[in-house]
Design a protein around this motif. Structure first.
Motif, PDB file in Angstrom:
ATOM      1  N   SER A   1       0.821  -1.217   0.000  1.00 57.11           N
ATOM      2  CA  SER A   1       0.000   0.000   0.000  1.00 57.11           C
ATOM      3  C   SER A   1       0.848   1.258   0.000  1.00 57.11           C
ATOM      4  O   SER A   1       0.339   2.351  -0.279  1.00 57.11           O
ATOM      5  CB  SER A   1      -0.937   0.003   1.214  1.00 57.11           C
ATOM      6  N   ARG A   2       2.145   1.144   0.307  1.00 52.90           N
ATOM      7  CA  ARG A   2       3.028   2.314   0.317  1.00 52.90           C
ATOM      8  C   ARG A   2       3.599   2.604  -1.061  1.00 52.90           C
ATOM      9  O   ARG A   2       4.259   3.612  -1.269  1.00 52.90           O
ATOM     10  CB  ARG A   2       4.185   2.129   1.310  1.00 52.90           C
ATOM     11  N   LEU A   3       3.382   1.701  -2.008  1.00 50.83           N
ATOM     12  CA  LEU A   3       3.777   1.987  -3.385  1.00 50.83           C
ATOM     13  C   LEU A   3       2.885   3.076  -3.944  1.00 50.83           C
ATOM     14  O   LEU A   3       1.728   3.224  -3.531  1.00 50.83           O
ATOM     15  CB  LEU A   3       3.640   0.730  -4.248  1.00 50.83           C
ATOM     16  N   PRO A   4       3.377   3.870  -4.908  1.00 49.87           N
ATOM     17  CA  PRO A   4       2.498   4.845  -5.554  1.00 49.87           C
ATOM     18  C   PRO A   4       1.250   4.146  -6.097  1.00 49.87           C
ATOM     19  O   PRO A   4       1.334   3.024  -6.622  1.00 49.87           O
ATOM     20  CB  PRO A   4       3.365   5.397  -6.690  1.00 49.87           C
ATOM     21  N   SER A   5       0.111   4.775  -5.957  1.00 52.18           N
ATOM     22  CA  SER A   5      -1.150   4.132  -6.341  1.00 52.18           C
ATOM     23  C   SER A   5      -1.147   3.678  -7.793  1.00 52.18           C
ATOM     24  O   SER A   5      -1.688   2.621  -8.126  1.00 52.18           O
ATOM     25  CB  SER A   5      -2.325   5.080  -6.088  1.00 52.18           C
TER      26      SER A   5
END
Length: 274
Positions: free
Chosen positions: A84-88
């Protein structure tokens, strides 16, 4: 200060992780400090994670599972949290990596994410995301776990020689990164080729791209963008890019000669200057 009681476990994977950590800790009648003592960290860190103000690590999660006997709950949750911390816009690409049986990629500027060292990744990410570089590096390292599975995807990487010579971080970071590439020489599922400058014009001059192949789903073509990427399953595009990739493989140095070039650049450009 955030009140843990106000955390909405449905707000995000990180909020759910914090909410569940507190629930499990209290079920074992432990204070934050007591749990911290058991898993070799401070009670303050436990509190920060319970309030979603600090990103947990995989090591932290595994220690919590062992201490609380939660059957791998937090070790499973950490994957969702880090992804979830990856760019959307990139999260769908990470999903493709996780499901693919065969990945073939051409990279013009930087090492492919699945092969980056933490130091190299951190130096890259700090340029655009200085305040989030640590958590985004952790997320990138989490992506690499696909290569550690019992049945990993076959990964074929063609790197422009530029990738070897474009200094990212500093000499030590680059030396570590090139040394890391060489560790894959005996990995049957990872093949690395270098496209040398001497190749001249080639089918990859339009930029980096990746092809994902699956057992039961159509192939996907993905091309990087500045703040978003583009993917398609259009058969003519897949056919064209597959042929283009095969030509890149044929033009590039052999796997053995590529390793020799990587080793030579590592010593000549990033070796001990003394």
């Amino acid at each position: 200060m955030v009140n843990i009681q106000e955390l909405d476990p449905n707000a995000s994977p990180l909020d759910y992780y914090g909410w569940e950590l507190r629930r499990q800790r209290e079920a074992h009648t432990l204070t934050q400090q007591q749990l911290g003592d058991v898993i070799f960290c401070t009670g303050s860190l436990v509190g920060q994670i319970e309030t979603a103000r600090k990103l947990p690590t995989r090591e932290f999660s595994e220690r919590v599972d062992a201490a609380l006997g939660t059957g791998g709950t937090f070790s499973r949750l950490i994957g969702l949290v880090l992804r979830s911390r990856l760019p959307s816009w990139f999260q769908p690409v990470a999903e493709l990596e996780a499901r693919a049986t065969y990945i073939s990629t051409f990279q013009t500027q930087v090492v492919y994410g699945l092969l980056q060292t933490p130091e190299y990744a951190r130096a890259l990410l700090a340029v655009e995301y200085p305040d989030k570089a640590e958590e985004m590096t952790a997320a990138r390292m989490e992506r690499q776990r696909v290569l550690e599975r019992a049945e990993p995807p076959a990964l074929w990487v063609v790197l422009s020689e530029t990738v070897l010579r474009q200094e990212v971080g500093d000499r030590e970071v680059m030396r570590g990164q090139l040394a890391h590439l060489l560790t894959f020489r005996d990995n049957p599922w990872v093949q690395i080729q270098v496209l040398p400058f001497a190749a001249g014009e080639h089918t990859g001059l339009m930029g980096s791209f990746t092809l994902f192949r699956f057992d039961d789903d159509p192939d996907i073509f993905y091309i990087d963008g500045y703040d978003q990427g583009h993917m398609t399953a259009n058969p003519p595009v897949i056919k064209e890019r597959s042929v283009g990739y095969a030509r890149l493989q044929a033009t590039a140095l052999s796997v053995e000669d590529s390793a020799a070039l990587i080793a030579r650049v590592m010593e000549e450009h990033y070796g001990d200057p003394s």
